[in-house]
Design an enzyme around this catalytic site. Structure first.
Site, short mmCIF file in Angstrom:
data_model
loop_
_atom_site.label_atom_id
_atom_site.label_comp_id
_atom_site.label_asym_id
_atom_site.label_seq_id
_atom_site.Cartn_x
_atom_site.Cartn_y
_atom_site.Cartn_z
N GLU A 1 6.67 3.76 7.68
CA GLU A 1 5.64 3.66 8.71
C GLU A 1 4.50 2.82 8.14
O GLU A 1 4.00 3.13 7.06
CB GLU A 1 5.14 5.06 9.08
CG GLU A 1 4.09 4.98 10.17
CD GLU A 1 3.54 6.34 10.58
OE1 GLU A 1 3.99 7.36 10.03
OE2 GLU A 1 2.64 6.33 11.43
N ARG B 1 13.12 13.60 -3.30
CA ARG B 1 12.03 12.64 -3.48
C ARG B 1 11.83 12.36 -4.96
O ARG B 1 12.14 13.19 -5.81
CB ARG B 1 10.70 13.23 -3.00
CG ARG B 1 10.60 13.56 -1.56
CD ARG B 1 9.28 14.28 -1.30
NE ARG B 1 8.16 13.33 -1.25
CZ ARG B 1 7.85 12.63 -0.16
NH1 ARG B 1 8.59 12.74 0.92
NH2 ARG B 1 6.83 11.81 -0.18
N LYS C 1 1.22 8.57 1.33
CA LYS C 1 0.31 7.52 1.79
C LYS C 1 -0.98 8.10 2.32
O LYS C 1 -2.05 7.54 2.13
CB LYS C 1 1.00 6.71 2.90
CG LYS C 1 1.96 5.66 2.36
CD LYS C 1 2.60 4.91 3.50
CE LYS C 1 3.77 5.69 4.04
NZ LYS C 1 4.21 5.43 5.36
#
Ligand code: ATP
Ligand code: MG
Length: 800
Positions: free
Chosen positions: A28, A257, A267
């Site tokens: 994104e 992750r 982010k």
């Protein structure tokens, strides 16, 4: 081969997707890419490149107006290319699919599988129920198809205010997987402008709806995402099935992750650091963003190496920061030519070197073992600069560099001897050394074979270039900042020290910004691509050197050879700083004639030598309490370990001293100096820091210390091994289990409802999360206790 590659290779063999492998990386564009994304990039682009005709799409998952920006998208493209990957012509945007997505939503509405709900956000949350309590149906759930279609069309036209309606899938409000309890598919965002679509859309799809359908639209075969989407796999498949997506359909697979110590990879949280001015920008070299790492001097190869070494697995695990540092050094060792940089210049005048004369020495650009050719010329003359810390008027034990009356080798040049010390009359600070050089030692060899113990770096006065050097450290002071209630509080206040007037050898100044160097004995550095210029070079420290020459020499001399102190400096020169010698004379004046050592202080502490007393005063000025400082000063062995440990943990002087004096004494006895031989100063520093920061209890810290004293080794290794003995500890296992139950609420519900076979799942998860250290029997027992129906949080509510 990792589990994802094995799965894909099986699909390929079976011809499941007709000889096609299509992956995608779907960020994104609401921030910069970080080191965690690098793992997903390497995985997706890497797999695609391993199959003939394989491809990896770059898709901007831009369904969230307001937070997304074209600048972020551009930065992401730059960073992916820099990392070494290319999407070719396959650049896509979820926002290009808004029309198609809308038509898929209409399919669901027509099938009676989606409805427009006018419940408020809070009501919808309430309707969802909890892990242990089924949800309740919305009052709008049974609207007719025409009514739903009409309302959804009007939502799209922008007739309703934000928040007044949503489109929900009609699945099952009692579904054990809470994601399946009539998830929201569309919401109204009329006011916010989308960075690509402007104000043409008043409604926006949510992730769960947009993601699987975008994958399907693009013909993606394998949709790889991180573990937190585990629960979303069910809705992924449900939606594809019910909009009648063409087969073979993409399949979602989750992997763990990348989690690095001392780093956050989110982010949103990184944006907070930027917005609150805690860093200078997304590309601040302390940031874990790809742009920040690039600016710091980390190469794409090192990042790819890290991802390769970490591998791909289902089990979440933290990556030790030392591993990344190791990889970076390994990579730069072959890339960064050596150079001299003096961080804290101390002027040296070579009095027997003729005024006006100059010569130069040739030095290799790489050490022999790197096997790369190249030399550099080092100008040399009457004035040179050395690093202030390479001179000691009152040398600590084991100090092998320049001392008054002593000799040292200027690397690649010659041997000099310190004849006298010039000081500022008011501050007492050393301003200049007057030295002589041995003309027969040109080329840094002695002609008579006499041994020169120390070798130091230097820069000649003529040709030296002033440089700014940014000594970068970790951005966070603790390994797991997010474990703290406020991660902002865990920022390392010393993450950057800027030296504005360092001196570098002339050749360095001429190189282009964005050049790697190893400044000998200081670390790997990178000339800042934006701030550096030929007039004023600016260097970022990429990473320190592993085995600082300093630390090694201190440890060896302090811990092994004991009291080998260099010759005492000449009498005429006063000891320490002016302030310190003042304190000394005061102390001597008040010492009276009491017993003990001949060298006393105002505080009544007596020492056997001036040297011990000076050490004592130094420790006190570092914040070590008097009594601790006194016993530390009396032991040259402990002093040496203390100094080396304080090098890597400067803020910890007080606790380091306390560990060395109080805790070590408990283990080896008060005078067991020799028993320090195995204790590595770095291990002590890490231990003290871990206890100070609360990551380790003092009790466990003592246990670690005992092993460090007996066997040596690195702190983390020893701590890791000690954990072994604690895996039967019920509290530890319960903590792990509670975490698992929280992560897999649906499985916990299913177990409590009678699916007892799931016990193995929970025990397996404990084994993974404890890295195999848990005792399975105890884990299984505790799992049965915690998963007992009566023990579920909120369960009592269900009964009333
Ligand atoms: P962030 O919290 O940083 O915004 P995200 O997952 O929401 O992370 P996206 O831009 O949606 O960010 O991520 C793009 C892809 O990168 C996703 O497939 C995501 O799973 C993956 N990814 C994000 N963080 C990591 C990480 N730490 N390790 C591995 N993959 C990651
Ligand atoms: Mg995100």
């Amino acid at each position: 081969m990792d589990f994802i590659r094995s799965m894909i290779s099986r699909d390929w063999e079976k011809g499941k997707y007709g000889g096609k492998i299509v992956t995608r990386f779907p960020p994104e564009p609401n921030g910069f890419l970080h080191i965690g994304h690098a793992k997903a990039i390497c995985l997706n682009f890497g797999i695609a490149s391993e199959y003939p005709g394989g491809r990896c799409h770059l898709r901007f998952d831009d369904t969230n107006p307001g937070t997304e920006k074209v600048e972020y998208a551009e930065a992401m493209k730059r960073d992916i290319r820099w990392l070494g990957f290319d999407w070719g012509e396959h650049l896509y945007h979820a926002s290009d699919y808004f029309e198609k997505l809308f038509s898929f939503a209409l399919v669901l509405v027509r099938k009676g599988l989606a409805y427009v709900d006018a419940s408020s956000e809070a009501e919808i949350r309430e309707q969802r129920g909890t892990v242990t309590r089924p949800g309740t149906n919305s009052p709008y759930r049974n609207r007719s198809f025409p009514e739903n279609r009409d309302l959804f069309m009007r939502m799209k036209k922008g007739e309703f205010p934000d928040g007044s309606h949503v489109l929900r899938a009609k699945i099952d409000m009692a579904h054990p997987n809470m994601v399946m309890r009539d998830p929201i598919l569309y919401r109204i965002r009329r006011a916010v402008r989308h960075y690509r679509r402007g104000n043409t859309w008043a409604i926006y799809p949510l992730y769960d709806f947009a993601h699987c359908l975008s994958d399907s639209i693009e013909g993606v075969t394998h949709s790889l995402c991180t573990l937190e989407f585990d629960n979303n796999r069910e809705i992924y498949d449900w939606l594809l099935e019910h909009v009648d997506a063409p087969s073979p359909r993409p399949e979602q697979t989750e992997f763990a992750r990348l989690v690095l110590d001392y780093v956050i990879t989110s982010k949103r949280k990184l944006r907070l650091l930027v917005e609150e001015g805690r860093v200078r920008g997304w590309d601040d070299p302390r940031m874990p963003t790809l742009a920040g790492l690039r600016r710091r001097g980390v190469t794409p190869e090192a990042i790819r190496d890290l991802c390769r070494m970490v591998g791909v697995a289902k089990a979440a695990s933290r990556v030790d920061a030392g591993k990344f540092d190791f990889i970076i050094r390994n990579d730069l060792n072959r890339k960064a030519p050596r150079a001299f940089c003096v961080l804290d210049p101390l002027k040296v005048v070579i009095t027997n070197y003729p005024e006006g004369q100059e010569e130069s020495f040739s030095a290799p650009s790489f050490p022999r073992d790197v096997g790369k050719p190249g030399t550099r010329e080092l100008p040399f003359g009457r004035v040179v600069y050395i690093d202030r810390e390479d001179f000691a008027e009152v040398p600590p034990p084991g100090f092998r560099r320049l001392v008054p009356g002593g000799e040292v080798r200027l690397k690649y040049a010659c041997v000099i001897r310190c004849e006298s010390v010039v000081k500022d009359p008011t501050s007492g600070r050393v301003t200049e050394l007057r030295c002589t050089f041995d003309p027969a030692s040109r080329g840094a060899k002695t002609s008579d074979g006499r041994k020169i113990q120390g070798t130091i770096h230097w820069v000649a006065g003529a040709g030296a270039v002033s440089a700014e050097v940014r000594l970068l450290g970790r951005l966070f002071a603790v390994p797991d900042p997010l474990a703290s209630s406020d991660f902002m509080q865990t920022l390392n206040p010393n993450s950057e020290r800027v030296v504005t007037d360092a001196l570098v050898e002339p050749g360095v100044a001429g190189s282009a910004p964005g050049t790697h160097y190893q400044f000998e004995r200081h670390g790997y550095f990178f000339s800042d691509p934006l701030d550096s210029s030929a007039e004023k070079p600016v260097f970022n420290r990429t990473v320190t050197l592993r085995n600082g020459w300093r630390r090694k020499s201190r440890q060896i001399s302090g811990a092994k050879t004991g009291t080998a102190t260099p010759a005492a400096p000449p009498k005429a020169i006063s000891y320490g700083s002016a302030a310190m010698s003042q304190a000394n004379s005061q102390a001597t004046a008040t010492s009276g004639g009491s017993t003990g050592g001949a060298f006393r202080t105002a505080s009544g502490h007596a020492f056997r030598s001036e040297e011990e007393r000076t050490r004592f005063q130094g420790f006190v000025s570092q914040g070590v309490p008097n009594t601790t400082a006194a016993s530390l000063a009396r032991s040259p062995e402990r002093t040496a370990v203390f100094r080396a440990a304080a090098d890597s943990y400067p803020a910890g002087a007080r606790s380091l001293a306390s560990w060395l004096v109080n805790e070590v004494a408990r283990v080896v006895g008060a005078d067991g100096g020799g028993d320090l031989a195995r204790l590595h100063p770095q291990a002590l520093a890490d231990l003290a820091r871990a206890v100070d920061e609360g990551g380790l209890s003092r009790r466990k810290g003592r246990a670690v210390l005992e092993v460090l004293l007996a066997q040596g080794g690195a702190f983390l290794d020893v701590r890791g091994k000690l954990d072994l003995t604690e895996t039967r500890d019920e509290n530890t296992l319960n903590a792990i289990l509670e975490e698992i139950i929280e992560d897999f609420p649906d499985k916990a519900v299913a177990y409590r409802n009678g699916k007892r076979g799931l016990l193995n799942f929970f025990v397996g998860e404990v084994m993974k999360r404890s890295e195999g250290k848990a005792d399975p029997k105890t884990a299984s027992r505790q799992a049965r206790i915690l998963l007992k129906p009566g023990n579920a949080p909120g369960q009592s509510g269900q009964r009333k």
